[in-house]
Design a protein around this motif. Sequence first.
Motif, PDB file in Angstrom:
ATOM      1  N   GLY A 165      28.087   9.923 -51.664  1.00  0.00           N
ATOM      2  CA  GLY A 165      27.581   8.574 -51.455  1.00  0.00           C
ATOM      3  C   GLY A 165      26.150   8.434 -51.928  1.00  0.00           C
ATOM      4  O   GLY A 165      25.572   9.344 -52.521  1.00  0.00           O
ATOM      5  N   THR A 166      25.574   7.268 -51.653  1.00  0.00           N
ATOM      6  CA  THR A 166      24.182   6.976 -52.009  1.00  0.00           C
ATOM      7  C   THR A 166      23.311   7.091 -50.761  1.00  0.00           C
ATOM      8  O   THR A 166      23.598   6.468 -49.742  1.00  0.00           O
ATOM      9  CB  THR A 166      24.060   5.551 -52.592  1.00  0.00           C
ATOM     10  OG1 THR A 166      24.886   5.449 -53.756  1.00  0.00           O
ATOM     11  CG2 THR A 166      22.617   5.246 -52.967  1.00  0.00           C
ATOM     12  N   TRP A 167      22.241   7.881 -50.870  1.00  0.00           N
ATOM     13  CA  TRP A 167      21.357   8.153 -49.737  1.00  0.00           C
ATOM     14  C   TRP A 167      19.964   7.590 -50.011  1.00  0.00           C
ATOM     15  O   TRP A 167      19.447   7.712 -51.121  1.00  0.00           O
ATOM     16  CB  TRP A 167      21.273   9.664 -49.487  1.00  0.00           C
ATOM     17  CG  TRP A 167      22.573  10.249 -49.035  1.00  0.00           C
ATOM     18  CD1 TRP A 167      23.592  10.703 -49.826  1.00  0.00           C
ATOM     19  CD2 TRP A 167      23.007  10.416 -47.688  1.00  0.00           C
ATOM     20  NE1 TRP A 167      24.632  11.151 -49.058  1.00  0.00           N
ATOM     21  CE2 TRP A 167      24.306  10.978 -47.738  1.00  0.00           C
ATOM     22  CE3 TRP A 167      22.435  10.145 -46.442  1.00  0.00           C
ATOM     23  CZ2 TRP A 167      25.039  11.279 -46.585  1.00  0.00           C
ATOM     24  CZ3 TRP A 167      23.160  10.446 -45.288  1.00  0.00           C
ATOM     25  CH2 TRP A 167      24.437  11.004 -45.370  1.00  0.00           C
ATOM     26  N   ARG A 168      19.375   6.987 -48.985  1.00  0.00           N
ATOM     27  CA  ARG A 168      18.016   6.446 -49.073  1.00  0.00           C
ATOM     28  C   ARG A 168      17.192   6.945 -47.897  1.00  0.00           C
ATOM     29  O   ARG A 168      17.709   7.139 -46.794  1.00  0.00           O
ATOM     30  CB  ARG A 168      18.024   4.914 -49.016  1.00  0.00           C
ATOM     31  CG  ARG A 168      18.677   4.216 -50.180  1.00  0.00           C
ATOM     32  CD  ARG A 168      18.659   2.705 -49.964  1.00  0.00           C
ATOM     33  NE  ARG A 168      19.296   1.987 -51.051  1.00  0.00           N
ATOM     34  CZ  ARG A 168      18.680   1.548 -52.133  1.00  0.00           C
ATOM     35  NH1 ARG A 168      17.367   1.759 -52.252  1.00  0.00           N
ATOM     36  NH2 ARG A 168      19.333   0.911 -53.078  1.00  0.00           N
ATOM     37  N   TYR A 185       7.299  10.196 -50.286  1.00  0.00           N
ATOM     38  CA  TYR A 185       8.191   9.762 -51.362  1.00  0.00           C
ATOM     39  C   TYR A 185       9.353   8.945 -50.804  1.00  0.00           C
ATOM     40  O   TYR A 185      10.085   9.414 -49.905  1.00  0.00           O
ATOM     41  CB  TYR A 185       8.741  10.977 -52.119  1.00  0.00           C
ATOM     42  CG  TYR A 185       7.719  11.778 -52.871  1.00  0.00           C
ATOM     43  CD1 TYR A 185       7.453  11.505 -54.213  1.00  0.00           C
ATOM     44  CD2 TYR A 185       7.016  12.811 -52.256  1.00  0.00           C
ATOM     45  CE1 TYR A 185       6.515  12.248 -54.923  1.00  0.00           C
ATOM     46  CE2 TYR A 185       6.074  13.551 -52.953  1.00  0.00           C
ATOM     47  CZ  TYR A 185       5.831  13.268 -54.283  1.00  0.00           C
ATOM     48  OH  TYR A 185       4.884  14.012 -54.977  1.00  0.00           O
ATOM     49  N   ASP A 186       9.533   7.746 -51.336  1.00  0.00           N
ATOM     50  CA  ASP A 186      10.725   6.951 -51.055  1.00  0.00           C
ATOM     51  C   ASP A 186      11.793   7.360 -52.064  1.00  0.00           C
ATOM     52  O   ASP A 186      11.626   7.147 -53.274  1.00  0.00           O
ATOM     53  CB  ASP A 186      10.426   5.453 -51.189  1.00  0.00           C
ATOM     54  CG  ASP A 186       9.486   4.960 -50.099  1.00  0.00           C
ATOM     55  OD1 ASP A 186       9.737   5.267 -48.919  1.00  0.00           O
ATOM     56  OD2 ASP A 186       8.492   4.286 -50.434  1.00  0.00           O
ATOM     57  N   VAL A 187      12.874   7.930 -51.579  1.00  0.00           N
ATOM     58  CA  VAL A 187      13.866   8.496 -52.487  1.00  0.00           C
ATOM     59  C   VAL A 187      15.213   7.798 -52.337  1.00  0.00           C
ATOM     60  O   VAL A 187      15.565   7.311 -51.261  1.00  0.00           O
ATOM     61  CB  VAL A 187      14.040  10.016 -52.262  1.00  0.00           C
ATOM     62  CG1 VAL A 187      12.728  10.745 -52.503  1.00  0.00           C
ATOM     63  CG2 VAL A 187      14.565  10.313 -50.871  1.00  0.00           C
ATOM     64  N   VAL A 188      15.936   7.768 -53.446  1.00  0.00           N
ATOM     65  CA  VAL A 188      17.321   7.305 -53.482  1.00  0.00           C
ATOM     66  C   VAL A 188      18.075   8.276 -54.372  1.00  0.00           C
ATOM     67  O   VAL A 188      17.637   8.581 -55.482  1.00  0.00           O
ATOM     68  CB  VAL A 188      17.450   5.875 -54.054  1.00  0.00           C
ATOM     69  CG1 VAL A 188      18.920   5.448 -54.061  1.00  0.00           C
ATOM     70  CG2 VAL A 188      16.602   4.888 -53.272  1.00  0.00           C
ATOM     71  N   PHE A 189      19.209   8.780 -53.894  1.00  0.00           N
ATOM     72  CA  PHE A 189      19.982   9.701 -54.729  1.00  0.00           C
ATOM     73  C   PHE A 189      21.471   9.579 -54.407  1.00  0.00           C
ATOM     74  O   PHE A 189      21.866   9.136 -53.320  1.00  0.00           O
ATOM     75  CB  PHE A 189      19.502  11.147 -54.571  1.00  0.00           C
ATOM     76  CG  PHE A 189      19.586  11.701 -53.172  1.00  0.00           C
ATOM     77  CD1 PHE A 189      20.721  12.386 -52.742  1.00  0.00           C
ATOM     78  CD2 PHE A 189      18.522  11.552 -52.290  1.00  0.00           C
ATOM     79  CE1 PHE A 189      20.790  12.912 -51.459  1.00  0.00           C
ATOM     80  CE2 PHE A 189      18.581  12.073 -51.005  1.00  0.00           C
ATOM     81  CZ  PHE A 189      19.716  12.750 -50.585  1.00  0.00           C
ATOM     82  N   ASN A 190      22.276   9.971 -55.372  1.00  0.00           N
ATOM     83  CA  ASN A 190      23.728   9.945 -55.232  1.00  0.00           C
ATOM     84  C   ASN A 190      24.269  11.371 -55.174  1.00  0.00           C
ATOM     85  O   ASN A 190      23.788  12.256 -55.895  1.00  0.00           O
ATOM     86  CB  ASN A 190      24.372   9.214 -56.413  1.00  0.00           C
ATOM     87  CG  ASN A 190      24.021   7.743 -56.427  1.00  0.00           C
ATOM     88  OD1 ASN A 190      24.139   7.069 -55.412  1.00  0.00           O
ATOM     89  ND2 ASN A 190      23.586   7.243 -57.571  1.00  0.00           N
TER      90      ASN A 190
END
Length: 313
Positions: A137-140, A146-151
């Motif tokens: 899934g997509t994680w925030r 650091y503001d991160v978003v990853f799949n």
Amino acid sequence: MSKLFKIFSSLVVFVCVFTLIGLNASKAMAYDNSTFSGPWIGCDINDLYPDDIPCHYMLPDGRGTITDMGVFLTPGIVMTYNVSGNGRLEVSMPGIALGSGQLTSNTTGYADFFIDDSGRTLRSEIFKVRDAGAMQGTWRGQLGSYDVVFNVDTNGVVQSFTGMQGPVTGRLFKEGDIAAGFFRTGESRKFNQVGINGFLNGNELSGKFKTDSNDAPESFTLTRVGGPSPAPEITDSEKADIIFNWLEYLVPEILESTSQQQTHELSGILYRYYPANNVYIATFHNHLFFIDRLGNVHDLGEVDFWLPIAQAG
């Protein structure tokens, strides 16, 4: 005579069940390198390093090489392992023994890793990740500033990562409610490598992250955006009830009772007692047991082996 015949027939059925379990257990005891394959998670059970996160993943290939490990190591270091027929596990780098341990089943074990030249070791419980894509899934969230978003894909691999200098590679796995991940980034200095460890509650992962520095671990929370509503995991008590009920249906003359039996718990042992024949069935540490009227304990194999059979039965 009819009653005795029914009891004898049930005993034959129960012996057949024992035999099948025994055959399965015998196969499970024939360890080799292929037993130790796919993602596993290891956790420091003695908490010797409070300045580090306690759990890390490893990725053995089933042929003697650990292709990835979520720890702070110089890129390019090759780690190898060997599993003997009795489950003995040896881990090494070229010319260096890193540690040894024991597989206690196809999915569990322990390993003692050397932590200094004096021979001191760190013991880790190790357990197999049964669903590599459980964190898909997509994680925030935030890792430090650091503001991160990853799949994360179906293999637990990070496919995209924004918020830190790239390229970013990594993996994120979980087993039970324990999650362990590791990211290698294009950032300079301490955020070049980041390990995370935490507990999953629904679609929220909270815990500690550690950078490649002497800094203490820091807290973090990541949220899976639009993630699936996770199916509730079956508890050990629920697993025991499913198997116990199935066995009662399968061999009622042995597991005989004039009333509905209740499952009891004592020091982690889940059991039912059948006074008509003075026998018990029980589960403990993911194993199913039968205790006969003479007090002999029969280990019937892993609960996770019998659960789907009981559910289908």
